[in-house]
Design an enzyme around this catalytic site. Structure first.
Site: not given
Ligand code: XMP
Length: 490
Positions: A309, A391
């Site tokens: 993120c 992301g």
């Molecule tokens: P981890 O740290 O386990 O987090 O890789 C997974 C969570 O990240 C979120 N997510 C995003 N948040 N931009 C964001 O701000 C993105 O592009 C994005 N893609 C995923 C999501 O909540 C996921 O479960």
């Protein structure tokens, strides 16, 4: 009212704190129970959820996690029919009795049967007449060496006369005995009039023994959740997912404390009352209680916490994850609704901290993206294997969505330009070292949690939450917590 300095609170995250050890009567990590709730009506043996990201959760991940006692959330960045097929693969992967097994008519060909076997990854197909009376059974072994793919199934199948079957109402013990005695893998269950009532397979019986902690529904099928958005075809998507018995719908948008998310939760509640609805993402107590008021059965917490993120950098908005969990979980506890701590878990200890702070489960993205069960191939770079993670709000994911939605109507280059011009990405793409099976990563996470609970003298997650004493760490404390003053070998 304008902002004043005195009003600033401190937002903390995992690396800012440690749990203080407590007197413990726990003799072994095995004596600790990690049983928890994913949502109001779904209990699980381990508090682990895989993220609804297109580089993390499709059927393969969801099956593996449900077998281990967690649950996967199938992402929504694929056509409705494909997402439904992924959910269906999980629901069909095992069960006490498969009530609606895959079937084919006797006049279909060996080629078609092979295609069905491959598509659904099954060992055989029950062959039915048009009125659903059983004609026979065709297995992978019957046909995989057949050279003429146009041969009719009726010519290669085991016909009903030679088939071991059982009548509806057979007990599991009787079914097991029939499978064992006859050294067969599939036992069709028949109605009195010869129509198919279901199928029992030896594979399912073995699986039940092999994975005693599995997250299952009342019919013995693995549980699975699926994400939906708040715009466009979301209601159609939700209805189709329910048709294949999805266990929970996850209304997932970046800013879950919004009229869009609240209205969607209410609408789903009103129209599809019987399913558990998870909603998010939020990072505050007010966001949590508003979603619960709208009808959420669990709330997903984390704004900008994910490893991929950049929301906080790009928008200046977010709440460090531990503070977000504490605030949200306190609000959710008033209604006895579970909180899912989503994003930012880098180490097993973060799981213990997040549960101690009030979460019921943690959602894992990138830590699982490098495993065998995540979608996508492995990539070899300078002799090292990697997988891709990104992301869902990254430029690359936005481009792929645009290309998919255009159905080939526009050129890829044109679409890329359009996305680049329009979008402000809030996520990044990156390589993550290949880690092998997800089971090993889960073993480390749950092993760490069990030890953490035993250090805290907590036999259950509720006890961990009741007795948790956090303290804040200095930079020096954090440095001391990591390997230091040695040269690491690996
Ligand atoms: P981890 O740290 O386990 O987090 O890789 C997974 C969570 O990240 C979120 N997510 C995003 N948040 N931009 C964001 O701000 C993105 O592009 C994005 N893609 C995923 C999501 O909540 C996921 O479960």
């Amino acid at each position: 009212m304008r902002v004043s300095h005195q009003e600033f609170r401190t937002g903390l995250t995992y690396d800012d704190v440690l749990l203080v050890p407590k007197y413990s009567e726990i003799k072994s990590r095995k004596d600790v129970s990690t049983t928890t709730k994913f949502s109001r009506n779904i209990s699980m043996s381990i508090p682990i959820v895989s993220a609804n990201m297109d580089t993390v959760t499709e059927s393969s991940m969801a099956i593996a996690l449900a077998r281990l006692g967690g649950i996967g959330v199938i992402h929504r960045f694929l056509p409705v029919a494909d997402q439904v097929a992924e959910v269906s693969k999980v629901k069909r992967s095992e069960g006490i009795v498969i009530e609606d097994p895959i079937t084919l008519l006797p006049d279909r060909t060996v080629g078609e049967a092979l295609e069905v076997i491959r598509k659904h990854d099954i060992g055989g197909i029950v062959v039915l007449y048009a009125d659903r009376r059983v004609a026979g059974l065709v297995t992978r072994r019957d046909i995989h060496l057949e050279e003429d793919l146009s041969v009719k199934i009726s010519e290669v199948m085991t016909p009903l006369g030679n088939l071991i079957t059982a009548q509806k109402g057979v007990t599991m013990e009787q079914a097991k005995e029939l499978l064992r005695k006859n050294k067969i893998e599939k036992l069709p269950i028949l109605e009195r009039d010869g129509r198919l009532a279901g199928l029992i397979t030896s594979k399912d019986i073995v699986k039940r023994r092999q994975f005693p902690m599995a997250t299952k529904d009342a019919k013995g099928r693995l549980r699975v959740a699926a994400a939906i958005g708040v715009k466009g075809d979301y209601m159609h998507r939700a209805e189709k997912l329910l048709e294949v018995d999805v266990d929970a719908l996850v209304v997932d948008i970046a800013h879950g404390h919004s009229a869009n998310a609240i209205d969607t939760v209410k609408e789903i509640r009103r129209r599809l009352g019987q399913v558990d609805v998870v909603a998010g993402n939020v990072a505050t107590s007010r966001g949590t209680s508003d979603l619960i008021k709208a009808g959420a059965d669990a709330v997903k917490v984390g704004v900008g916490s994910g490893s991929i993120c950049i929301t906080r950098i790009v928008t200046g908005v977010g709440v460090p994850q531990l503070t977000a969990i504490i605030d949200s979980a306190n609000a959710a506890a008033e209604n006895d609704i579970p909180v899912i701590a989503d994003g930012g878990v880098r180490n097993p200890g973060d799981v213990t901290k997040s549960l101690a702070a009030g979460a019921s489960t943690v959602m894992i993205g990138s830590l699982f993206a490098g495993t065998e069960e995540s979608p996508g191939p492995t990539i070899l770079r300078e002799g090292v294997r990697y997988k891709l993670t990104r992301g869902m709000a990254s430029l690359e994911a936005s481009i792929d969505r645009k290309v998919r939605d255009s159905n080939g109507a526009s050129s890829k280059n044109g679409l890329v330009e359009e996305v680049v011009e329009e979008s402000v990405p809030e996520g990044v793409e990156g390589l993550i070292p290949y880690k092998g099976k997800v089971e090993e990563v889960v073993r480390q996470l749950v092993g760490g949690l069990r030890s953490g609970m035993s250090y805290c003298g907590a036999k259950t997650i509720t006890e961990l939450q009741r007795g948790a004493e956090f303290l804040r760490m200095s930079e020096a404390g954090l440095k001391e917590s990591r390997p230091h003053d040695i040269e690491k070998v690996v």
